[in-house]
Design a protein around this motif. Sequence first.
Motif, PDB file in Angstrom:
ATOM      1  N   ALA A 184     -55.102  21.109 -46.165  1.00 44.47           N
ATOM      2  CA  ALA A 184     -53.997  21.191 -46.762  1.00 44.47           C
ATOM      3  C   ALA A 184     -53.467  21.419 -48.445  1.00 44.47           C
ATOM      4  O   ALA A 184     -55.029  21.700 -48.854  1.00 44.47           O
ATOM      5  N   ILE A 185     -52.667  21.860 -48.613  1.00 41.18           N
ATOM      6  CA  ILE A 185     -53.030  22.812 -49.981  1.00 41.18           C
ATOM      7  C   ILE A 185     -53.437  21.991 -51.113  1.00 41.18           C
ATOM      8  O   ILE A 185     -53.439  22.048 -51.798  1.00 41.18           O
ATOM      9  N   ALA A 186     -53.169  20.468 -51.121  1.00 43.18           N
ATOM     10  CA  ALA A 186     -53.646  19.764 -52.302  1.00 43.18           C
ATOM     11  C   ALA A 186     -55.322  19.650 -52.218  1.00 43.18           C
ATOM     12  O   ALA A 186     -55.977  19.728 -53.740  1.00 43.18           O
ATOM     13  N   VAL A 203     -49.999  27.454 -59.220  1.00 43.40           N
ATOM     14  CA  VAL A 203     -48.365  27.763 -58.613  1.00 43.40           C
ATOM     15  C   VAL A 203     -49.449  28.125 -57.166  1.00 43.40           C
ATOM     16  O   VAL A 203     -50.394  28.826 -56.976  1.00 43.40           O
ATOM     17  N   TYR A 204     -48.131  27.625 -56.133  1.00 44.92           N
ATOM     18  CA  TYR A 204     -48.825  27.633 -54.991  1.00 44.92           C
ATOM     19  C   TYR A 204     -47.819  27.930 -53.570  1.00 44.92           C
ATOM     20  O   TYR A 204     -46.840  27.098 -54.533  1.00 44.92           O
ATOM     21  N   SER A 205     -47.778  27.566 -52.675  1.00 46.30           N
ATOM     22  CA  SER A 205     -46.890  27.863 -51.684  1.00 46.30           C
ATOM     23  C   SER A 205     -46.860  26.548 -51.275  1.00 46.30           C
ATOM     24  O   SER A 205     -47.098  25.822 -50.683  1.00 46.30           O
ATOM     25  N   GLY A 206     -45.681  25.608 -51.654  1.00 48.81           N
ATOM     26  CA  GLY A 206     -45.331  24.428 -51.625  1.00 48.81           C
ATOM     27  C   GLY A 206     -44.128  24.289 -50.208  1.00 48.81           C
ATOM     28  O   GLY A 206     -44.411  22.939 -49.708  1.00 48.81           O
ATOM     29  N   PHE A 207     -43.617  25.324 -50.222  1.00 42.64           N
ATOM     30  CA  PHE A 207     -41.959  24.807 -49.221  1.00 42.64           C
ATOM     31  C   PHE A 207     -42.531  26.489 -47.589  1.00 42.64           C
ATOM     32  O   PHE A 207     -42.134  25.320 -47.249  1.00 42.64           O
ATOM     33  N   GLU A 208     -41.705  27.223 -48.748  1.00 41.76           N
ATOM     34  CA  GLU A 208     -42.591  28.023 -47.654  1.00 41.76           C
ATOM     35  C   GLU A 208     -43.309  28.776 -47.561  1.00 41.76           C
ATOM     36  O   GLU A 208     -44.454  29.155 -49.010  1.00 41.76           O
ATOM     37  N   ALA A 209     -44.015  29.474 -46.240  1.00 44.45           N
ATOM     38  CA  ALA A 209     -45.093  29.620 -46.238  1.00 44.45           C
ATOM     39  C   ALA A 209     -45.222  30.983 -47.059  1.00 44.45           C
ATOM     40  O   ALA A 209     -44.718  32.441 -46.364  1.00 44.45           O
ATOM     41  N   GLU A 226     -57.960  13.163 -64.940  1.00 37.89           N
ATOM     42  CA  GLU A 226     -57.568  12.224 -63.688  1.00 37.89           C
ATOM     43  C   GLU A 226     -57.477  12.616 -62.250  1.00 37.89           C
ATOM     44  O   GLU A 226     -57.944  11.701 -61.145  1.00 37.89           O
ATOM     45  N   HIS A 227     -57.575  13.910 -62.494  1.00 40.50           N
ATOM     46  CA  HIS A 227     -57.711  14.436 -60.755  1.00 40.50           C
ATOM     47  C   HIS A 227     -58.765  14.453 -60.465  1.00 40.50           C
ATOM     48  O   HIS A 227     -58.807  14.524 -59.067  1.00 40.50           O
ATOM     49  N   LEU A 228     -59.937  15.143 -61.251  1.00 46.23           N
ATOM     50  CA  LEU A 228     -60.847  15.047 -60.696  1.00 46.23           C
ATOM     51  C   LEU A 228     -62.216  13.851 -61.343  1.00 46.23           C
ATOM     52  O   LEU A 228     -63.438  13.817 -61.155  1.00 46.23           O
ATOM     53  N   GLU A 229     -61.938  12.962 -62.212  1.00 44.83           N
ATOM     54  CA  GLU A 229     -62.339  12.183 -63.316  1.00 44.83           C
ATOM     55  C   GLU A 229     -63.802  13.104 -63.705  1.00 44.83           C
ATOM     56  O   GLU A 229     -63.098  13.313 -64.778  1.00 44.83           O
ATOM     57  N   ARG A 230     -65.137  12.004 -63.095  1.00 43.42           N
ATOM     58  CA  ARG A 230     -65.817  12.594 -63.876  1.00 43.42           C
ATOM     59  C   ARG A 230     -67.212  14.277 -63.551  1.00 43.42           C
ATOM     60  O   ARG A 230     -67.828  14.148 -63.762  1.00 43.42           O
ATOM     61  N   LEU A 231     -65.878  14.560 -62.554  1.00 47.98           N
ATOM     62  CA  LEU A 231     -66.555  16.052 -61.936  1.00 47.98           C
ATOM     63  C   LEU A 231     -66.597  16.714 -63.029  1.00 47.98           C
ATOM     64  O   LEU A 231     -65.889  17.078 -63.304  1.00 47.98           O
ATOM     65  N   HIS A 278     -55.779  10.544 -47.641  1.00 48.35           N
ATOM     66  CA  HIS A 278     -54.242  11.294 -47.650  1.00 48.35           C
ATOM     67  C   HIS A 278     -54.564  13.066 -48.469  1.00 48.35           C
ATOM     68  O   HIS A 278     -53.030  13.247 -49.010  1.00 48.35           O
ATOM     69  N   ALA A 279     -55.811  14.061 -48.558  1.00 49.16           N
ATOM     70  CA  ALA A 279     -56.338  14.749 -48.672  1.00 49.16           C
ATOM     71  C   ALA A 279     -56.099  14.569 -50.579  1.00 49.16           C
ATOM     72  O   ALA A 279     -55.141  16.061 -51.416  1.00 49.16           O
ATOM     73  N   ARG A 280     -55.665  13.659 -51.152  1.00 47.77           N
ATOM     74  CA  ARG A 280     -55.952  13.423 -52.268  1.00 47.77           C
ATOM     75  C   ARG A 280     -57.216  14.384 -52.881  1.00 47.77           C
ATOM     76  O   ARG A 280     -58.635  14.176 -52.511  1.00 47.77           O
ATOM     77  N   ALA A 281     -57.779  14.041 -54.161  1.00 47.20           N
ATOM     78  CA  ALA A 281     -58.928  14.950 -55.015  1.00 47.20           C
ATOM     79  C   ALA A 281     -59.725  13.401 -54.899  1.00 47.20           C
ATOM     80  O   ALA A 281     -59.670  12.297 -54.432  1.00 47.20           O
ATOM     81  N   MET A 282     -61.281  13.977 -53.903  1.00 46.14           N
ATOM     82  CA  MET A 282     -62.104  13.163 -54.339  1.00 46.14           C
ATOM     83  C   MET A 282     -62.775  13.472 -55.873  1.00 46.14           C
ATOM     84  O   MET A 282     -62.969  13.881 -56.762  1.00 46.14           O
ATOM     85  N   LYS A 283     -63.882  11.714 -55.730  1.00 50.99           N
ATOM     86  CA  LYS A 283     -63.997  11.394 -57.631  1.00 50.99           C
ATOM     87  C   LYS A 283     -65.198  11.326 -57.358  1.00 50.99           C
ATOM     88  O   LYS A 283     -66.133  11.171 -56.507  1.00 50.99           O
TER      89      LYS A 283
END
Length: 350
Positions: free
Chosen positions: A83-85, A110-116, A129-134, A297-302
């Motif tokens: 998935a795009i996430a 910037v990405y394709s979220g609705f139309e391929a 917040e997204h990758l925390e301590r990486l 659910h395809a969210r980022a890993m920490k």
Amino acid sequence: MTPLNTSKATAPLPILSIACGSAQRLGASAVLVMPEGPMEWDLVRSVATGGVDFLIASSSDRQVEAIRKAGLVAIELEPSEAAIAERVTLALIEAVANDQLKAGARVVVVYSGFEAEALDSISVIRLGEHLERLTARDLRALETSVPFDTLKAVVDAGVEIGREGREGKAVGSLIVVGDARNVLARTRPLGFDPFKGYKRKERNVRDLRVREAIKEIAQMDGAFVVARDGTVEAACRLIDAPVAGLTLPKGLGTRHWAAAAITSVTQAVAVVVSQSNGTVRIFQDGDVILRIAPMRHARAMKWQDAESEPGEPRAPREREKPPRTPENGPLRRPGRADGPERDAPQDGSE
């Protein structure tokens, strides 16, 4: 996420201009573009103004070359149907590992979220917040023992096993990477080895098909043994190494003790997937050096620092492995502590 109603022919430049302006107003470090296909890279470069870096992520070798020829920064990704996430997360990890982004930076994506195949969505992500301590330091520290590409492929497989399981069931796993000869000498087969008989190039963990095979075989008992170059040397191995003098955080089972034991007497790195919660822990020299908490659910890993229990310093003991060299020196890690002696062979189960 902001949908923009633009055609495929006119979408790229307007949305990139909006992203660039947003990055300037927000004080973002960069604009990350996730194109689904080729673009007019020279025109993209003309939009990249105002001191905001443009990073273009692509899994196409041809597009990566074209991006760089246009004077833009390319981030190389492996082909994936994720998935795009998750693909955004992988792109951000690569950018941080290559020092193209700093931990805690704000990025406009910037990405394709609705139309391929159409860039139609914008998101603002704060890496803290997204990758925390990486951090790049974390990744490079791991590379000092095992090549980064090999370790990243193994960790990716481990994270997927922890997050997805297999056939609706949670699955744990143990993958021992590096110093394969000494590791194999400390293990014995549990039975059938699914990788036996294949050519080396057909069992390299950097190949997506091999990682899929690992995810299937992980349901079987025993550990994987992977060489520094990424070749899977064996699977379904029983680890037989002493655990006397080792200490681990509470709640960790046999699989983690096996990882600590084999890394304490070899120069290998072990990647352990917890069956109970999918957490991935990386071991070296008998210690947990990094913990990766899975996000569903395809969210980022920490990527997180290890949590260890306090204890008295362990007395020096004789090691059954050659001296370290600058090329394969150990990671900087927390000190160890004395713990209970356990002598039973470790089979890789949790």
